[in-house]
Write an enzyme that holds these catalytic residues in place. Structure first.
Site, mmCIF file in Angstrom:
data_model
loop_
_atom_site.group_PDB
_atom_site.id
_atom_site.type_symbol
_atom_site.label_atom_id
_atom_site.label_comp_id
_atom_site.label_asym_id
_atom_site.label_seq_id
_atom_site.Cartn_x
_atom_site.Cartn_y
_atom_site.Cartn_z
ATOM 1 N N GLU B 38 0.965 -1.297 -0.005
ATOM 2 C CA GLU B 38 0.105 0.089 -0.123
ATOM 3 C C GLU B 38 0.759 1.185 0.039
ATOM 4 O O GLU B 38 1.816 1.410 0.723
ATOM 5 C CB GLU B 38 -0.897 -0.009 1.223
ATOM 6 N N LYS B 109 -9.454 1.357 -1.680
ATOM 7 C CA LYS B 109 -9.717 0.641 -0.425
ATOM 8 C C LYS B 109 -11.201 1.126 0.171
ATOM 9 O O LYS B 109 -11.480 2.197 0.248
ATOM 10 C CB LYS B 109 -8.627 1.090 0.423
ATOM 11 N N CYS B 142 -4.758 -3.744 3.022
ATOM 12 C CA CYS B 142 -4.507 -3.868 4.343
ATOM 13 C C CYS B 142 -5.767 -4.118 5.186
ATOM 14 O O CYS B 142 -6.221 -5.084 5.388
ATOM 15 C CB CYS B 142 -3.756 -2.341 4.571
ATOM 16 N N VAL B 169 0.431 -2.092 10.789
ATOM 17 C CA VAL B 169 1.056 -1.574 12.057
ATOM 18 C C VAL B 169 0.350 -2.529 13.183
ATOM 19 O O VAL B 169 1.278 -2.611 14.195
ATOM 20 C CB VAL B 169 0.567 -0.049 12.182
#
Lengths: 262, 262
Positions: B38, B109, B142, B169
């Site tokens: 991404e 997205k 993601c 993350v």
């Protein structure tokens, strides 16, 4: 709130022995919600409909569901356990939710695995969630785990905790249940059996590895592949009541059902 | 068919350096389908809309999508990579699918994560699947992984392989993608970045650990949390064309959508 599972080692067809084993594993422990495996009292690998019928019972009127109610008197809480449910001409791969007085609800397995299709009737649904006061409980059985829609449907209907009686033979489920817990932010309790059903037509071995996960994917309890055991853990149920993963993200509010194919 | 991912270490805002790094990682390798992370060229942690706009481009008319087409000439295959897509007044967190001639499709997205909500517009859908001849490809980006409906929708629409550019993350995704692969019997390629975006208002570190899974949940390739790398693997695409898990079970035929809540 104390929750737990029994991982047992049943011998095919030896119902009384199998019930005794579970009673001994549980002992005097007080448990608010205890989950037993799928078909924990009868064994799993039936020859055919006729043989299955020998071990099936009407809810509340046979040795297995009666035992569950007796066991609930002992634990002082709710119990979920799998049994072969006779209803009319049909037999379901079912799980009963009981307290110390009675059977409260029955879930009939919706996704049947392998030979189960030969002699069980698939559950007609719906996936239900029962508000027990101490938690909102949803049930699914074994192979249901493979379908993300099963746990999702229970979570969307308000389940804080998914009780998951199982007789697992494939290796993936104990790990995958972490994803089921995470994606729905619910507690999950997978109660599996060990040992094997050795029949003249087939032998099946079961993988044990029962697991409890928290809504953030923490493994709270797990057991080995070869040990009959009881495990319990104390949880804070309200952890499942928020679906928040960041200050700006709520897993349920962030859903976009208009883009989802069913 | 050879598939792969680049796990890069971009420096925020240094587009040319970041493109050069990817070009060097890929080298002379021939790859049928290569997935990049991404926002692999810009970095991830924007201050606000105005800053994001500096790095956004119209599809096919800016340095990132042009680079992807050039890179596809080098690899001889298809490439999927993330970029900030400018369209009218809106900017999308997007991923382009390109070949050596042009951008073929863009996925925007749908599920935005955290600060992305401040400056990206959510994709309007639908989740699409493109038949490339060598495979039927679906894209998600993601945080989409967190929603089982995203991968499920792609699989139901015929995807053999899900390309999954990411800037992860949180720690869970590399493991959870095994479940996404298993439950849909598809290949998955998660291309993540490493390093961190250190801005005066916040620092974010990315976990690397890019992964490729097969339809039976086998980990075909994985990378560390701290190494910029290219990894490739040869697959037999037809493994994703059967949804069979036992002689009597097909994961798609066994679904019971009438019982699923969306």
């Amino acid at each position: 709130m104390r929750i737990g599972f029994v991982q047992n080692d049943p011998h095919f067809g030896q119902i009384q022995d199998n019930l005794d084993q579970v009673r001994e594993l549980v002992g005097e422990q007080k448990i608010d919600l205890l989950v037993l495996p799928e078909l924990f009292a009868s064994g799993y690998l039936f020859r055919d409909c006729a043989e299955l019928r020998l071990y099936a019972e009407h809810t509340g009127a046979g040795p297995v569901t009666r035992f569950l109610v007796e066991l609930a008197k002992q634990t002082g809480g709710y119990i979920v356990g799998g049994f072969a449910e006779l209803s009319g001409d049909h037999i379901y791969n079912a799980a009963a939710l009981v307290n110390c007085r009675d059977v409260l609800k029955v879930y009939r397995k919706i996704h049947l695995f392998d030979r189960e299709k030969l002699y069980f009737r698939a559950g007609e649904g719906p996936f239900w969630v029962e508000d027990l006061g101490i938690c909102r409980l949803g049930l699914m059985i074994c192979y249901d785990w493979y379908f993300p829609e099963a746990a999702r449907t229970l979570a969307l209907r308000g389940a804080d905790l998914i009780a998951h009686p199982a007789n697992l033979v494939l290796p993936h489920c104990p790990e995958a249940m972490k994803t089921r817990a995470l994606e729905n932010r619910v507690f999950t309790v997978t109660a599996n059996r060990i040992g094997s059903d050795q029949r003249d037509f087939q032998t099946l071995s079961f993988i044990g590895r029962s697991v409890i996960y928290s809504p953030n994917g923490t493994l709270l309890a797990s057991s080995s592949s070869d040990c009959a055991t009881l495990q319990t853990v104390d949880i804070t149920l309200t952890d499942a009541r928020t679906k928040r993963v960041t200050g700006r993200n709520d897993l349920f509010a962030d859903r976009n059902p208009e883009h989802y194919q069913i």
